[in-house]
Scaffold this motif. Structure first.
Motif, mmCIF file in Angstrom:
data_model
loop_
_atom_site.group_PDB
_atom_site.id
_atom_site.type_symbol
_atom_site.label_atom_id
_atom_site.label_comp_id
_atom_site.label_asym_id
_atom_site.label_seq_id
_atom_site.Cartn_x
_atom_site.Cartn_y
_atom_site.Cartn_z
ATOM 1 N N ASP A 1 0.808 -1.223 0.000
ATOM 2 C CA ASP A 1 0.000 0.000 0.000
ATOM 3 C C ASP A 1 0.847 1.283 0.000
ATOM 4 O O ASP A 1 0.321 2.379 0.058
ATOM 5 C CB ASP A 1 -0.972 0.006 1.172
ATOM 6 N N GLY A 2 2.172 1.137 -0.056
ATOM 7 C CA GLY A 2 3.067 2.281 -0.096
ATOM 8 C C GLY A 2 3.576 2.727 1.258
ATOM 9 O O GLY A 2 4.424 3.614 1.338
ATOM 10 N N ALA B 1 8.292 -6.118 13.721
ATOM 11 C CA ALA B 1 8.103 -7.112 12.661
ATOM 12 C C ALA B 1 6.677 -7.650 12.688
ATOM 13 O O ALA B 1 6.063 -7.843 11.638
ATOM 14 C CB ALA B 1 9.109 -8.252 12.824
ATOM 15 N N GLU B 2 6.149 -7.851 13.880
ATOM 16 C CA GLU B 2 4.773 -8.330 14.010
ATOM 17 C C GLU B 2 3.790 -7.320 13.409
ATOM 18 O O GLU B 2 2.865 -7.692 12.686
ATOM 19 C CB GLU B 2 4.445 -8.593 15.469
ATOM 20 N N VAL B 3 4.009 -6.044 13.685
ATOM 21 C CA VAL B 3 3.158 -4.994 13.125
ATOM 22 C C VAL B 3 3.280 -4.975 11.601
ATOM 23 O O VAL B 3 2.278 -4.884 10.888
ATOM 24 C CB VAL B 3 3.524 -3.609 13.725
ATOM 25 N N ALA B 4 4.497 -5.089 11.094
ATOM 26 C CA ALA B 4 4.716 -5.078 9.648
ATOM 27 C C ALA B 4 4.032 -6.267 8.973
ATOM 28 O O ALA B 4 3.486 -6.129 7.872
ATOM 29 C CB ALA B 4 6.205 -5.082 9.341
ATOM 30 N N ARG C 1 2.430 -8.779 -0.643
ATOM 31 C CA ARG C 1 2.041 -9.261 -1.966
ATOM 32 C C ARG C 1 1.304 -10.594 -1.888
ATOM 33 O O ARG C 1 0.320 -10.805 -2.585
ATOM 34 C CB ARG C 1 3.268 -9.417 -2.861
ATOM 35 N N ASN C 2 1.778 -11.517 -1.051
ATOM 36 C CA ASN C 2 1.201 -12.858 -0.992
ATOM 37 C C ASN C 2 1.301 -13.399 0.435
ATOM 38 O O ASN C 2 2.344 -13.918 0.819
ATOM 39 C CB ASN C 2 1.917 -13.781 -1.976
ATOM 40 N N LYS C 3 0.227 -13.305 1.166
ATOM 41 C CA LYS C 3 0.233 -13.787 2.547
ATOM 42 C C LYS C 3 0.107 -15.306 2.633
ATOM 43 O O LYS C 3 0.199 -15.872 3.711
ATOM 44 C CB LYS C 3 -0.879 -13.108 3.356
ATOM 45 N N ALA C 4 -0.063 -15.966 1.496
ATOM 46 C CA ALA C 4 -0.123 -17.428 1.466
ATOM 47 C C ALA C 4 1.249 -18.040 1.177
ATOM 48 O O ALA C 4 1.407 -19.264 1.245
ATOM 49 C CB ALA C 4 -1.126 -17.901 0.427
ATOM 50 N N ALA C 5 2.242 -17.209 0.881
ATOM 51 C CA ALA C 5 3.586 -17.701 0.558
ATOM 52 C C ALA C 5 4.241 -18.333 1.795
ATOM 53 O O ALA C 5 4.052 -17.865 2.922
ATOM 54 C CB ALA C 5 4.447 -16.563 0.035
ATOM 55 N N ASP D 1 11.866 -11.943 -0.159
ATOM 56 C CA ASP D 1 11.141 -12.817 -1.081
ATOM 57 C C ASP D 1 10.023 -12.065 -1.804
ATOM 58 O O ASP D 1 9.780 -12.281 -2.986
ATOM 59 C CB ASP D 1 10.571 -14.019 -0.320
ATOM 60 N N GLN D 2 9.369 -11.162 -1.092
ATOM 61 C CA GLN D 2 8.247 -10.420 -1.683
ATOM 62 C C GLN D 2 8.659 -9.037 -2.195
ATOM 63 O O GLN D 2 7.811 -8.196 -2.489
ATOM 64 C CB GLN D 2 7.096 -10.335 -0.679
ATOM 65 N N ARG D 3 9.957 -8.811 -2.279
ATOM 66 C CA ARG D 3 10.529 -7.573 -2.819
ATOM 67 C C ARG D 3 9.999 -6.323 -2.101
ATOM 68 O O ARG D 3 9.599 -5.338 -2.737
ATOM 69 C CB ARG D 3 10.286 -7.486 -4.331
ATOM 70 N N LEU D 4 9.982 -6.382 -0.792
ATOM 71 C CA LEU D 4 9.507 -5.244 0.007
ATOM 72 C C LEU D 4 10.647 -4.431 0.608
ATOM 73 O O LEU D 4 10.411 -3.347 1.136
ATOM 74 C CB LEU D 4 8.592 -5.731 1.134
#
Length: 96
Positions: A13-14, A25-28, A34-38, A71-74
């Motif tokens: 979301d930017g 990390a928990e908050v993030a 991109r993919n919460k199923a990864a 992995d999700q390019r964040l």
């Protein structure tokens, strides 16, 4: 202040965050990915929760979070600190 070197991430979301602790990390992880199923994302969620309850080494959990973000390019490239820039300047002077 966090226990780890800060990791700069930009969620889908930017929203940008600097993550340097298990709580951050928990908050993030609750933000938009991109993919919460990864698998790396799920591993990070599980290990961060385990670190909070004391059944996982926090360093391992944070490494899993970092791996999921990569992995999700964040991840965003970290800017050099002023101290590193000064060290680069000094070492450059010594080499010439």
């Amino acid at each position: 202040m966090g226990n780890f070197l800060p990791l700069s991430i930009t969620l889908v979301d930017g929203k940008t965050m600097s993550v340097s602790s298990i709580c951050e990390a928990e908050v993030a992880l609750q933000g938009q990915w991109r993919n919460k199923a990864a698998a790396p994302y799920k591993d990070a969620c599980r290990l961060i929760a385990a670190a909070k309850d004391g059944s996982c080494n926090p360093a391992i959990a944070f490494a899993a979070f970092k791996a999921a973000a990569i992995d999700q390019r964040l991840t965003r490239p970290a800017a050099k600190s002023a101290a590193l820039k000064m060290l680069d300047d000094v070492s450059g002077d010594l080499q010439t």
